[in-house]
Scaffold this motif. Sequence first.
Motif, PDB file in Angstrom:
ATOM      1  N   GLU A 117      -2.738  -0.649 -14.825  1.00  0.00           N
ATOM      2  CA  GLU A 117      -2.429  -2.057 -14.571  1.00  0.00           C
ATOM      3  C   GLU A 117      -1.816  -2.227 -13.190  1.00  0.00           C
ATOM      4  O   GLU A 117      -1.933  -3.271 -12.560  1.00  0.00           O
ATOM      5  N   GLU A 118      -1.144  -1.165 -12.736  1.00  0.00           N
ATOM      6  CA  GLU A 118      -0.406  -1.292 -11.469  1.00  0.00           C
ATOM      7  C   GLU A 118      -1.193  -0.787 -10.261  1.00  0.00           C
ATOM      8  O   GLU A 118      -0.648  -0.701  -9.160  1.00  0.00           O
ATOM      9  N   ASP A 161      -1.207   1.073 -19.215  1.00  0.00           N
ATOM     10  CA  ASP A 161      -0.239   0.066 -18.768  1.00  0.00           C
ATOM     11  C   ASP A 161       1.091   0.802 -18.798  1.00  0.00           C
ATOM     12  O   ASP A 161       1.637   1.029 -19.875  1.00  0.00           O
ATOM     13  N   LEU A 189       4.178   0.195 -18.012  1.00  0.00           N
ATOM     14  CA  LEU A 189       5.352  -0.474 -18.572  1.00  0.00           C
ATOM     15  C   LEU A 189       4.927  -1.852 -19.069  1.00  0.00           C
ATOM     16  O   LEU A 189       4.580  -2.742 -18.284  1.00  0.00           O
ATOM     17  N   ASP A 190       4.925  -1.991 -20.381  1.00  0.00           N
ATOM     18  CA  ASP A 190       4.478  -3.262 -20.983  1.00  0.00           C
ATOM     19  C   ASP A 190       5.696  -4.074 -21.407  1.00  0.00           C
ATOM     20  O   ASP A 190       6.640  -3.531 -21.966  1.00  0.00           O
ATOM     21  N   ASP A 245       8.148  -0.909 -13.092  1.00  0.00           N
ATOM     22  CA  ASP A 245       6.675  -0.898 -13.245  1.00  0.00           C
ATOM     23  C   ASP A 245       6.095   0.154 -12.301  1.00  0.00           C
ATOM     24  O   ASP A 245       5.302   1.014 -12.675  1.00  0.00           O
TER      25      ASP A 245
HETATM   26 MN    MN Z   1       2.693  -3.604 -17.500  1.00  0.00          MN
END
Ligand code: MN
Length: 347
Positions: A102-103, A124, A126-127, A79
């Motif tokens: 997101e991170e 995002d 890494l989903d 992530d």
């Molecule tokens: Mn993610």
Amino acid sequence: MTEPTLEAKGKTMTKPLMMTLDRYLRTRERIGPELIVTIESVAHAVKRISNELARAALKGELGYSGTVNVHGEEVEKLDAWSDKVFVDAFSAGGPVCTLISEEMDEPRHLKAQCTRDSFALLYDPLDGSSNTDVNGALGTVFAVRRRKPGHGDSLADVLAAGTEQIAAGYALYGPATMLVFTVGDGVSAFVLDPATGKFMLWREKITMPPRGKTYAVNQANAAKWHPGARALVDRFTGPKDQGGGYSLRYCGAFVGDFHRCLLNGGIFLYPGEISSGRGSAGKLRLMYEVAPLSMLAEQAGGAGSIGHGRALEVVPGNIHERVPVYIGSAEEVALADKLEVEGRSRS
Ligand code: MN
Ligand code: AHG
Ligand code: MN
């Protein structure tokens, strides 16, 4: 006797894919130079992530980083690494002046890249990251919004409805790496050719079937849903002649489940959970998961709802706002709204 070709066996060979992403971007009126640079930078980041995911197990780069993000979720090493890939790809100049991830707790403003008509990239990186260690489907989600000149440190211009998005898309890291996006005139899908490192046009103007045969949900949460959400899933699992007979397909990555709906029809849902007192939102984040995929859904003739209204009309209160989501084929999403899956509509 020569071996009959596939044509002779009544199967038509698919034409070899000839259109590269670079050429495609430069032959569409709606895609100006800034958007070309932005989408190419996304594609570059996606290629790096795809390459890393394929080798992470070999390099021992799996597992948790030991940190927790703003959502209280344990951060996988990948992530954090994937987020850095995006920061690097967009900090080397270009039309994007704001990164919302997101991170990252807060937006990252790239002042030197802030001109009159710069963009915000919401993503995002890494989903589906719970799939990282088990070689499951993973994705990246992104959206592009224009920033208003003179925005300074304010986010007011970005905290707007998803209809303000000028582009949205995702990468799906599966057996093949695919890049699927829209700039507002239909949905196109590209597949990465590992031999050349090029994204090749696989399909364009993709239309989602009006109805499907699968639904995607983490059914283990059913006891926490509004009764309407349970009624919806009961419909899908009921007798075929009463609108049922669906199969459950849930892969743990929003992007993977959505991609199935885009191509085959069906619905993905992550209902809100009735917490004690006020109904609580779902798990997925509006600005960089639900709104981008809702733009794609609508562009393909499907729909994206928060259970009592169009997801693209929701104005977020903050960059990490969570919403319930019912997304996919038009008929299933309309049924969700009809069954008041998130309780009596507030309007
Ligand atoms: Mn993610
Ligand atoms: P992320 O890995 O970016 O946090 O996203 C995970 C999301 C979404 O991709 C997926 O559909 C959902 O979380 C799975 O949630 P559950 O594990 O609660 O089913
Ligand atoms: Mn996600």
